[in-house]
Design an enzyme around this catalytic site. Structure first.
Site, PDB file in Angstrom:
ATOM      1  N   HIS A 118       0.876  -1.183   0.000  1.00 10.59           N
ATOM      2  CA  HIS A 118       0.000   0.000   0.000  1.00 10.59           C
ATOM      3  C   HIS A 118       0.909   1.227   0.000  1.00 10.59           C
ATOM      4  O   HIS A 118       2.030   1.175   0.515  1.00 10.59           O
ATOM      5  CB  HIS A 118      -0.830  -0.059   1.291  1.00 10.59           C
ATOM      6  CG  HIS A 118      -1.876   0.986   1.427  1.00 10.59           C
ATOM      7  ND1 HIS A 118      -1.596   2.266   1.828  1.00 10.59           N
ATOM      8  CD2 HIS A 118      -3.219   0.935   1.249  1.00 10.59           C
ATOM      9  CE1 HIS A 118      -2.724   2.958   1.890  1.00 10.59           C
ATOM     10  NE2 HIS A 118      -3.724   2.174   1.544  1.00 10.59           N
ATOM     11  N   ASP A 143       3.254  -4.415   8.004  1.00  9.41           N
ATOM     12  CA  ASP A 143       2.056  -3.602   7.860  1.00  9.41           C
ATOM     13  C   ASP A 143       0.883  -4.554   8.067  1.00  9.41           C
ATOM     14  O   ASP A 143       0.545  -5.353   7.179  1.00  9.41           O
ATOM     15  CB  ASP A 143       2.039  -2.969   6.466  1.00  9.41           C
ATOM     16  CG  ASP A 143       0.732  -2.250   6.176  1.00  9.41           C
ATOM     17  OD1 ASP A 143      -0.230  -2.406   6.963  1.00  9.41           O
ATOM     18  OD2 ASP A 143       0.661  -1.533   5.157  1.00  9.41           O
ATOM     19  N   GLN A 168      -4.299  -5.139   7.147  1.00  9.54           N
ATOM     20  CA  GLN A 168      -5.275  -6.139   6.666  1.00  9.54           C
ATOM     21  C   GLN A 168      -5.034  -7.499   7.320  1.00  9.54           C
ATOM     22  O   GLN A 168      -5.670  -8.483   6.949  1.00  9.54           O
ATOM     23  CB  GLN A 168      -5.173  -6.284   5.129  1.00  9.54           C
ATOM     24  CG  GLN A 168      -5.334  -4.991   4.361  1.00  9.54           C
ATOM     25  CD  GLN A 168      -6.770  -4.460   4.363  1.00  9.54           C
ATOM     26  OE1 GLN A 168      -7.717  -5.165   4.737  1.00  9.54           O
ATOM     27  NE2 GLN A 168      -6.944  -3.210   3.959  1.00  9.54           N
ATOM     28  N   LYS A 172     -10.377  -0.784  10.712  1.00 12.13           N
ATOM     29  CA  LYS A 172     -10.523  -1.993   9.880  1.00 12.13           C
ATOM     30  C   LYS A 172     -10.816  -3.215  10.755  1.00 12.13           C
ATOM     31  O   LYS A 172     -10.931  -4.321  10.261  1.00 12.13           O
ATOM     32  CB  LYS A 172      -9.255  -2.233   9.068  1.00 12.13           C
ATOM     33  CG  LYS A 172      -8.962  -1.113   8.055  1.00 12.13           C
ATOM     34  CD  LYS A 172      -7.755  -1.448   7.227  1.00 12.13           C
ATOM     35  CE  LYS A 172      -7.106  -0.252   6.585  1.00 12.13           C
ATOM     36  NZ  LYS A 172      -7.896   0.367   5.527  1.00 12.13           N
ATOM     37  N   CYS A 229      -4.856   2.439  -3.530  1.00 12.69           N
ATOM     38  CA  CYS A 229      -3.609   2.994  -2.971  1.00 12.69           C
ATOM     39  C   CYS A 229      -2.444   2.023  -3.167  1.00 12.69           C
ATOM     40  O   CYS A 229      -1.615   1.849  -2.260  1.00 12.69           O
ATOM     41  CB  CYS A 229      -3.749   3.350  -1.497  1.00 12.69           C
ATOM     42  SG  CYS A 229      -5.008   4.571  -1.175  1.00 12.69           S
TER      43      CYS A 229
HETATM   44  N1  C6P Z   1      -6.206   0.461   3.010  1.00 12.03           N
HETATM   45  C1  C6P Z   1      -8.071   0.016   1.564  1.00 12.03           C
HETATM   46  O1  C6P Z   1      -9.195   0.238   1.118  1.00 12.03           O
HETATM   47  P1  C6P Z   1      -4.939   3.835   7.215  1.00 12.03           P
HETATM   48  O2  C6P Z   1      -5.621   4.576   6.100  1.00 12.03           O
HETATM   49  O3  C6P Z   1      -3.782   4.591   7.763  1.00 12.03           O
HETATM   50  O4  C6P Z   1      -5.880   3.360   8.266  1.00 12.03           O
HETATM   51  O5  C6P Z   1      -4.381   2.481   6.566  1.00 12.03           O
HETATM   52  C2  C6P Z   1      -3.478   2.537   5.491  1.00 12.03           C
HETATM   53  C3  C6P Z   1      -3.209   1.164   4.965  1.00 12.03           C
HETATM   54  C4  C6P Z   1      -1.945   0.634   5.101  1.00 12.03           C
HETATM   55  N2  C6P Z   1      -1.665  -0.608   4.698  1.00 12.03           N
HETATM   56  C5  C6P Z   1      -2.591  -1.394   4.126  1.00 12.03           C
HETATM   57  C6  C6P Z   1      -2.214  -2.785   3.718  1.00 12.03           C
HETATM   58  C7  C6P Z   1      -3.883  -0.907   3.942  1.00 12.03           C
HETATM   59  O6  C6P Z   1      -4.792  -1.689   3.381  1.00 12.03           O
HETATM   60  C8  C6P Z   1      -4.204   0.403   4.351  1.00 12.03           C
HETATM   61  C9  C6P Z   1      -5.547   0.979   4.095  1.00 12.03           C
HETATM   62  C10 C6P Z   1      -7.561   0.854   2.682  1.00 12.03           C
HETATM   63  O7  C6P Z   1      -7.356  -0.896   1.126  1.00 12.03           O
HETATM   64  C11 C6P Z   1      -7.714   2.310   2.397  1.00 12.03           C
HETATM   65  S1  C6P Z   1      -6.676   2.847   1.088  1.00 12.03           S
END
Ligand code: C6P
Length: 419
Positions: free
Chosen positions: A136, A213, A216, A239, A377
């Site tokens: 991401h 990271d 997910q 999430k 993203c």
């Molecule tokens: N992915 C998706 O729809 P934040 O926005 O900081 O809570 O998380 C960022 C982020 C970082 N790593 C991974 C693997 C992610 O999936 C995400 C967030 C969302 O896939 C929003 S782009």
């Protein structure tokens, strides 16, 4: 008995009662265009159960104040609830100590914290940082910024067409200049569950720390940071059935202690003078200013909620649902699924031949089905896949086979419209 019924019966037989789980989520009763809402955008943000909503209300109704400052009743109540949330998160990921859990604003904020806090202390010109092809943007851009600032190099682990990282290539990349490996536990686009334990062992053999990271990962599977032996683990509250604006950095205490603070301000100091400031111990060193107190308490409740259902039960229910959804979508001519790694979490990315992902998303919404459409993203990954965008259905513990059928029906509707 239909396949649908069989799955639900089987799942209930294992102690997973999806109807009961759904009753915890009032928002799932919202109707969209007069239709049942099939909410498949959980990878972006999951829904929030009554237990968390009630905990947030209780905090605001009877415990709210600022923390770590006051000598009065409410401040003590708020501080106790905030620190209890830290303990709950520590237990949830099996960290060794409470102080290894730092509250942040979310995964993005966590990774920036490490890029700055670790990077400023340990990364220099000529050093290397390893990420992967399927990251991401949150796990690319902060490292790129650091590399630019320091004259370091970003290296990228390639993947095969099924969406699995090439471990031989990774192993070849690791060397004495590698300062950090930063990889995703689970891909937000492909659902690939990376072999992180093996990757960590390989990095550690070189003396290199690893950041996972877990945005997910943590919502969908039991994560034991001590068992994984990762050095940092990043995740977001929203999430995993928690509020927005809150996330966690898990870090090994010995590393966190050696890192530079990320933000300066109140609460992160021991003493301040115009000549010199000394910093507080962890976790306070990384929690400058007033934190998102209510959100942290809500996240603690979300962790308790998921544990009350059981992370293993959630994973196995989602695995079954993913299998059902994969079969349903593969059976439709003109649907191409992206990502078929042998170890895969409940994410299903696809495209419909001849129709742009955004058009698919719009028509699915007309049918009551909420998905995400776009590059998620992950533009470098889209480039590797050779597409500008995909449609993504990301499943969670409250989704059902009936909703998967609704998705399949809506896809057929798209095909009819674009005939
Ligand atoms: N992915 C998706 O729809 P934040 O926005 O900081 O809570 O998380 C960022 C982020 C970082 N790593 C991974 C693997 C992610 O999936 C995400 C967030 C969302 O896939 C929003 S782009």
């Amino acid at each position: 008995m239909g396949a649908n019924e069989a799955l639900n019966t089987q799942a209930s037989g294992q102690g997973f009662d999806v109807a009961r789980v759904r009753s915890d989520f009032p928002i799932l009763d919202v109707r969209v265009n007069g239709k049942h809402l099939a909410y498949f955008d959980n990878g972006a943000s999951a829904q929030v159960p009554t237990q968390v909503i009630n905990r947030l209300s209780r905090y605001h109704e009877s415990e709210h104040s600022n923390i770590h400052r006051g000598v009065h009743y409410l401040s003590e109540m708020a501080t106790a609830a905030y620190e209890q949330a830290r303990s709950r998160l520590k237990k949830f990921i099996n960290a060794a100590e409470d102080r290894e859990v730092i509250f942040t604003r979310g995964t993005t904020n966590t990774i920036n914290l490490v890029a700055q806090g670790f990077g400023r202390a340990f990364v220099g010109a000529g050093d290397e940082i390893i990420v992967s092809q399927m990251e991401h943007h949150s796990n690319i851009v902060p490292w790129q910024m650091l590399c630019e600032e320091k004259g370091a190099t970003l290296r990228v682990i390639p993947m095969d067409d099924s969406g699995q990282l090439l471990l031989d290539e990774y192993q070849k990349m690791l060397n004495s200049r590698t300062r950090l490996v930063a990889v995703t536990h689970v891909s937000n686009v492909l659902g690939t569950v990376n072999p992180v334990r093996e990757m960590i062992e390989l990095a550690h053999a070189q003396g290199t720390p690893v950041l996972l990271d877990g945005a997910q990962g943590v919502p969908h599977m039991r994560v034991d940071v001590q068992d994984l032996d990762c050095d940092f683990y990043a995740f977001s509250g929203h999430k995993m059935c928690g509020p927005t604006g809150i996330g966690v950095l898990y870090g090994k205490a010995e590393l966190l202690e050696k890192m530079q603070p990320y933000e300066g301000g109140g609460s992160m100091i021991l003493s301040v003078s115009f000549e010199k400031t000394t910093y507080a111990a962890i976790p306070d060193k990384f929690e400058a200013g007033t934190p998102p107190i209510a959100a942290a308490i809500g996240l603690g409740e979300a962790a308790e909620y998921l544990e009350s259902i059981g992370m293993d039960a959630i994973t196995s229910y989602e695995d079954e649902l993913l299998g059902y959804a994969t079969d349903a979508l593969s059976g439709i001519d003109g649907v191409r699924i992206f990502g078929n790694a042998s170890d895969k979490a409940s994410v299903l990315s696809f495209n419909i031949e001849g129709v742009h992902a955004h058009d698919v998303g719009t028509i699915l919404n007309d049918e009551g089905v909420a998905v995400r459409a776009g590059h998620h993203c992950a533009q470098p990954l889209m480039k590797r896949l050779g597409v500008p965008a995909t449609v993504r259905a990301s499943l969670y513990l409250y989704n059902t086979t009936e909703e998967v059928d609704q998705l399949a029906g809506a896809i057929r509707r798209v095909q009819q419209i674009f005939g």
